[in-house]
Design a protein around this motif. Structure first.
Motif, PDB file in Angstrom:
ATOM      1  N   GLU A 198      -8.386  39.361 105.099  1.00  0.00           N
ATOM      2  CA  GLU A 198      -7.483  38.223 105.249  1.00  0.00           C
ATOM      3  C   GLU A 198      -6.335  38.319 104.253  1.00  0.00           C
ATOM      4  O   GLU A 198      -5.174  38.035 104.598  1.00  0.00           O
ATOM      5  N   CYS A 199      -6.640  38.738 103.025  1.00  0.00           N
ATOM      6  CA  CYS A 199      -5.601  38.870 102.001  1.00  0.00           C
ATOM      7  C   CYS A 199      -4.607  39.969 102.382  1.00  0.00           C
ATOM      8  O   CYS A 199      -3.389  39.813 102.187  1.00  0.00           O
ATOM      9  N   VAL A 200      -5.106  41.075 102.921  1.00  0.00           N
ATOM     10  CA  VAL A 200      -4.213  42.153 103.361  1.00  0.00           C
ATOM     11  C   VAL A 200      -3.303  41.657 104.477  1.00  0.00           C
ATOM     12  O   VAL A 200      -2.093  41.948 104.511  1.00  0.00           O
ATOM     13  N   GLU A 201      -3.849  40.889 105.410  1.00  0.00           N
ATOM     14  CA  GLU A 201      -3.046  40.337 106.499  1.00  0.00           C
ATOM     15  C   GLU A 201      -1.978  39.378 105.983  1.00  0.00           C
ATOM     16  O   GLU A 201      -0.909  39.225 106.601  1.00  0.00           O
ATOM     17  N   LEU A 202      -2.245  38.750 104.843  1.00  0.00           N
ATOM     18  CA  LEU A 202      -1.279  37.829 104.243  1.00  0.00           C
ATOM     19  C   LEU A 202      -0.246  38.556 103.374  1.00  0.00           C
ATOM     20  O   LEU A 202       0.615  37.916 102.771  1.00  0.00           O
ATOM     21  N   GLY A 203      -0.357  39.884 103.282  1.00  0.00           N
ATOM     22  CA  GLY A 203       0.655  40.655 102.564  1.00  0.00           C
ATOM     23  C   GLY A 203       0.185  41.330 101.297  1.00  0.00           C
ATOM     24  O   GLY A 203       0.973  42.015 100.636  1.00  0.00           O
ATOM     25  N   MET A 204      -1.079  41.169 100.916  1.00  0.00           N
ATOM     26  CA  MET A 204      -1.579  41.851  99.723  1.00  0.00           C
ATOM     27  C   MET A 204      -1.598  43.355  99.962  1.00  0.00           C
ATOM     28  O   MET A 204      -2.048  43.824 101.000  1.00  0.00           O
ATOM     29  N   ARG A 205      -1.097  44.118  98.997  1.00  0.00           N
ATOM     30  CA  ARG A 205      -1.136  45.575  99.089  1.00  0.00           C
ATOM     31  C   ARG A 205      -2.447  46.090  98.504  1.00  0.00           C
ATOM     32  O   ARG A 205      -2.784  45.780  97.367  1.00  0.00           O
ATOM     33  N   LEU A 206      -3.169  46.876  99.287  1.00  0.00           N
ATOM     34  CA  LEU A 206      -4.441  47.456  98.863  1.00  0.00           C
ATOM     35  C   LEU A 206      -4.212  48.930  98.575  1.00  0.00           C
ATOM     36  O   LEU A 206      -3.856  49.706  99.462  1.00  0.00           O
ATOM     37  N   LYS A 207      -4.409  49.338  97.310  1.00  0.00           N
ATOM     38  CA  LYS A 207      -4.134  50.706  96.886  1.00  0.00           C
ATOM     39  C   LYS A 207      -5.352  51.273  96.158  1.00  0.00           C
ATOM     40  O   LYS A 207      -6.160  50.534  95.599  1.00  0.00           O
ATOM     41  N   GLY A 208      -5.451  52.596  96.158  1.00  0.00           N
ATOM     42  CA  GLY A 208      -6.519  53.247  95.422  1.00  0.00           C
ATOM     43  C   GLY A 208      -6.079  54.582  94.863  1.00  0.00           C
ATOM     44  O   GLY A 208      -5.280  55.288  95.484  1.00  0.00           O
TER      45      GLY A 208
END
Length: 227
Positions: A198-208
Motif C-alpha cells: 500500500e505504501c509503494v502504491e502511495l509513492g514510497m520508493r522501495l530500494k535495496g
C-alpha cells in the motif's frame, strides 16, 4: 566509508548466554568480546570456528577490549553490527554512492508528526524521509522480514499516513552481506506485506542494496532485487 578503527582478526568460539557477549580466540588466547547487536547473531549465522574481525573498544572502564565487527564467509566479509546501518547509509549519501538520493544535508533520528525517522535528506528546501532495515545472511536469496515485528508493522502504518499527507519516503533494505543477491518479501507476514505494498502504491520508493568490507572500507556493493 573508511573504518578508522583498528581491526584485528580472531577465531570465533561461541556466543555467551548474555546476548551481548561472545568468546573469540585472539593470539591463541580466549577473550571475551562485545557483540554490538540487539539480537543474537546465531539467529542469522553460524559463526563457530570462523575467522572474525574485531574493532578495539575506545574509552576506559570497558568490560571487553574488542567488539565483533565482521565474519568471513566464502572469502568475503559479512558485517555483524546492525547498529551501524544508519551511520553507513548516511555516509554513503554524503559520499554520493547512492545516486537515487540527492543530498544537501542529512538529519538523523528526527521526529516528523509523531514518527521517528532514521534519516532525513534535505534537498532545495524539500526533504525525504529514509527508513532503513538491515539484513544479515550468508544466503543468496533472503526472505524478508525473517521474523514477525510489531514495531515494523506500526512503522508502516505511520509511513502510510505520512505518504497520504504528501511526504516523500524511501524504504531501504540494506544487506550487510555481499553474498545476498535477492530479497523476497514474505506474504506470510500478511499485515506487514500488504501495508508495504500500500505504501509503494502511495509513492514510497522501495530500494535495496548490499555492502562489502574491503581493505579498510565499507563500500556500496550492488543493488538487490526485491520481489
Amino acid at each position: 566509508m573508511i573504518v578508522d578503527e583498528k581491526i584485528i582478526a580472531g577465531i570465533f568460539v561461541e556466543e555467551s548466554k548474555n546476548r551481548f557477549l561472545c568468546r573469540v580466540i585472539i593470539d591463541n588466547k580466549i577473550c571475551e568480546c562485545y557483540v554490538p547487536s540487539s539480537s543474537r547473531i546465531d539467529n542469522y549465522l553460524n559463526l563457530k570456528g570462523r575467522e572474525v574481525l574485531l574493532t578495539e573498544n575506545k574509552g576506559i572502564n570497558k568490560r571487553t577490549r574488542f567488539s565483533l565487527f565482521a565474519v568471513k564467509y566464502y572469502n568475503k566479509y559479512i558485517l555483524i553490527n546492525l547498529n551501524m546501518v544508519n551511520k553507513i547509509v548516511g555516509a554513503m549519501i554524503l559520499e554520493r554512492n547512492m545516486k537515487h538520493l540527492s543530498e544537501i544535508g542529512i538529519r538523523r533520528e528526527q521526529t516528523v508528526e509523531g514518527y521517528k525517522t532514521d534519516l532525513i535528506v534535505e534537498d532545495n528546501g524539500e526533504f525525504t524521509i529514509i527508513e532503513i532495515k538491515g539484513v544479515i545472511s550468508a544466503k543468496r536469496e533472503v526472505e524478508f522480514p525473517s521474523v514477525a515485528s510489531e514495531r515494523a508493522t506500526m512503522q508502516l502504518k505511520k509511513i502510510k499516513e505520512l505518504l497520504q499527507r504528501g511526504y516523500k519516503v524511501v524504504y531501504l533494505i540494506v544487506s550487510l552481506s555481499p553474498i545476498v543477491k535477492k530479497i523476497v518479501l514474505d506474504p506470510d507476514f500478511s499485515e506487514y506485506y500488504y501495508l508495504l505494498n500500500e505504501c509503494v502504491e502511495l509513492g514510497m520508493r522501495l530500494k535495496g542494496f548490499s555492502l562489502s568490507y574491503e581493505e579498510g572500507s565499507i563500500i556500496y556493493n550492488q543493488k538487490l532485487r526485491i520481489i
